[in-house]
Scaffold this active site. Structure first.
Site, mmCIF file in Angstrom:
data_model
loop_
_atom_site.group_PDB
_atom_site.id
_atom_site.type_symbol
_atom_site.label_atom_id
_atom_site.label_comp_id
_atom_site.label_asym_id
_atom_site.label_seq_id
_atom_site.Cartn_x
_atom_site.Cartn_y
_atom_site.Cartn_z
ATOM 1 N N ARG A 83 67.034 58.324 12.858
ATOM 2 C CA ARG A 83 67.776 59.211 13.751
ATOM 3 C C ARG A 83 69.280 58.949 13.696
ATOM 4 O O ARG A 83 70.081 59.822 14.010
ATOM 5 C CB ARG A 83 67.247 59.036 15.177
ATOM 6 C CG ARG A 83 67.442 60.253 16.069
ATOM 7 C CD ARG A 83 66.678 60.111 17.369
ATOM 8 N NE ARG A 83 66.958 58.840 18.012
ATOM 9 C CZ ARG A 83 66.046 58.103 18.650
ATOM 10 N NH1 ARG A 83 64.794 58.504 18.746
ATOM 11 N NH2 ARG A 83 66.378 56.960 19.204
ATOM 12 N N LYS A 99 79.293 78.038 10.972
ATOM 13 C CA LYS A 99 80.174 79.124 10.546
ATOM 14 C C LYS A 99 80.883 78.733 9.243
ATOM 15 O O LYS A 99 80.277 78.748 8.191
ATOM 16 C CB LYS A 99 81.150 79.462 11.674
ATOM 17 C CG LYS A 99 80.472 79.678 13.049
ATOM 18 C CD LYS A 99 79.946 81.077 13.238
ATOM 19 C CE LYS A 99 79.104 81.270 14.491
ATOM 20 N NZ LYS A 99 79.724 80.958 15.765
#
Ligand SMILES: *Cc1c(COP(=O)(O)O)cnc(C)c1O
Length: 416
Positions: free
Chosen positions: A72, A221
């Site tokens: 993780r 984006k």
């Protein structure tokens, strides 16, 4: 870093931003050879040579060192992306979140506690309001919206104000905010400033150098740049903020997949060249829209007529691919007729890829901006990397169809 040896660069001349971005996080050679790109390191378990090493790694993590003790925490691929986005934003340390919105929620949860007050610009990415009004309010954090174009921040600050959150240029209308001025007001009172830097991809705008303490971005984006993944980044400017982010990040169990980290690294290497092209094309489309009889206003800060142009010129080194415009006549149905008539624009959110997109700016979202006082519909375009003359021709033919729809509507409203 030298490409050849992996050792520190020693030339006197400072390296350019693109050079630093291209080489940030590139793996050092091992035994004299190695790949250009960092490998995709997928794992849940991190193995240790012996129990002493295991204990040592956990101790080093506890003291804030970036070393993975578990999958993780992210291994080589994650760390390379963290290095690249830290370089991009000019910060101290980066955190990788599963979406842009997750990066924003993480930041707000990390930096605010029950009883705190935060001031949020009224023209930010709208889903932030859901975080504010739902999650945060429920745990006793008070949010208040301010209009960054009105000179009101100082008056709204309370003794328990801990954070100012803003986005420049703003969503939908791309209003440029005077970040240095707002940050000076916040800094004088020890208030942390968080800036959403998604619009510039981190390339044309450096909020951390203008007074912000934390930058968040939807890497979804421009960093990813190819419309093929969801990701967020948080970059902080100090070890103290890094410690707060680390604590919240680990408590929330956030992580991202190594494959997605790899895709963002792949995207970030071409960020400067893609954004230069988005800017070139968007400027051409924006100028064509300005000349069009059906267009009332064009929102693009690189245009001299844009109200944010002077601030943009002062604080930004370029403009990205987002252009909005206001129709002179007609209602939302006419704006939708325009969008439906477009042939080279997809209809959808999550701009930042290579392709052009169109979407109506939701009137209820614009209504939340105190600077907005028009009833006319606004269309937001993302100008992609297609040939600009095709995009301009497409916009013009679609405006002609929208005009026909509006003319027919007016005709039907006339008394018989
Ligand atoms: C898209 C966007 C976000 C959210 O990013 P996701 O990855 O879609 O969650 C945040 N801020 C801005 C300005 C955005 O445009």
């Amino acid at each position: 870093m030298s490409q050849k040896s992996g050792s520190q660069h020693s030339n006197a001349q400072p390296l350019g931003a693109a050079t630093r971005l291209i080489h940030a996080g590139v793996p050092p050679l091992r035994d004299g050879t190695g790949p250009v790109n960092v490998p995709v390191v997928r794992t849940s378990t991190v193995r240790f040579a012996d129990t002493a090493t295991h204990a040592d790694v956990h101790h080093r993590r506890a003291t804030g060192e970036r070393v993975a003790g578990y999958g993780r925490h992210g291994l080589d691929t994650h760390q390379a992306l963290e290095d690249a986005v830290t370089e991009l934003e000019g910060g101290h340390r980066a955190f990788l979140a599963p979406s842009g919105l997750a990066a924003i929620s993480l930041t707000l949860l990390a930096l605010l506690a029950p009883g705190d007050h935060a001031l949020v610009a009224d023209n930010v990415y709208a889903p932030v309001r859901r975080v504010d009004d739902g999650l945060l309010k429920r745990i006793g954090i008070t949010l208040e919206y301010f209009s960054p174009g009105h000179d009101e921040l100082a008056a709204l600050i309370r003794p328990n104000t801990k954070l100012v959150y803003l986005e420049s240029p703003s969503s939908l209308l791309f209003e440029v905010i005077d970040l240095p001025a707002l940050a000076a007001i916040a800094a004088a009172r020890g208030i942390t400033v968080v800036a959403d830097n998604t619009w510039s991809g981190g390339w044309f705008y450096k909020p951390l150098s203008l007074g912000a303490n934390v930058v968040v971005q939807a890497a979804t984006k421009y960093i990813a740049g190819h419309s093929d993944l969801m990701q967020g980044i948080v970059v902080v400017d100090s070890p103290a903020l890094a410690a707060k982010l680390t604590s919240a990040y680990e408590s929330l169990g956030l992580t991202i997949g190594a494959d997605d980290a790899y895709l963002s690294l792949r995207g970030i290497r071409t960020l400067p060249v893609r954004l230069a092209q988005h800017q070139r094309h968007a400027t051409l489309v924006a100028k064509a829209l300005q000349k069009h009889a059906q267009v009332a206003r064009v929102f693009y800060p690189a245009l001299p007529e844009d109200p944010g142009h002077a601030l943009w010129q002062r604080d930004f080194s370029g403009a990205s691919g987002l252009v909005s415009f206001e129709l002179k006549e007609g209602d939302v149905s006419v704006a939708n007729a325009f969008i439906d008539a477009l042939q080279h624009f997809g209809i959808g959110a999550s701009w930042g890829g290579y392709e052009s997109l169109a979407l109506i700016a939701p009137p209820e979202r614009l209504a939340a901006y105190r600077t907005w006082n028009s009833a006319q519909p606004v269309v937001r375009l993302h100008i992609g990397l297609e040939d600009p003359q095709d995009l301009i021709a497409d916009v013009q033919q679609a405006l002609a169809k929208a005009a026909a729809v509006w003319a027919a509507q007016k005709q039907s409203l006339l008394p018989a």
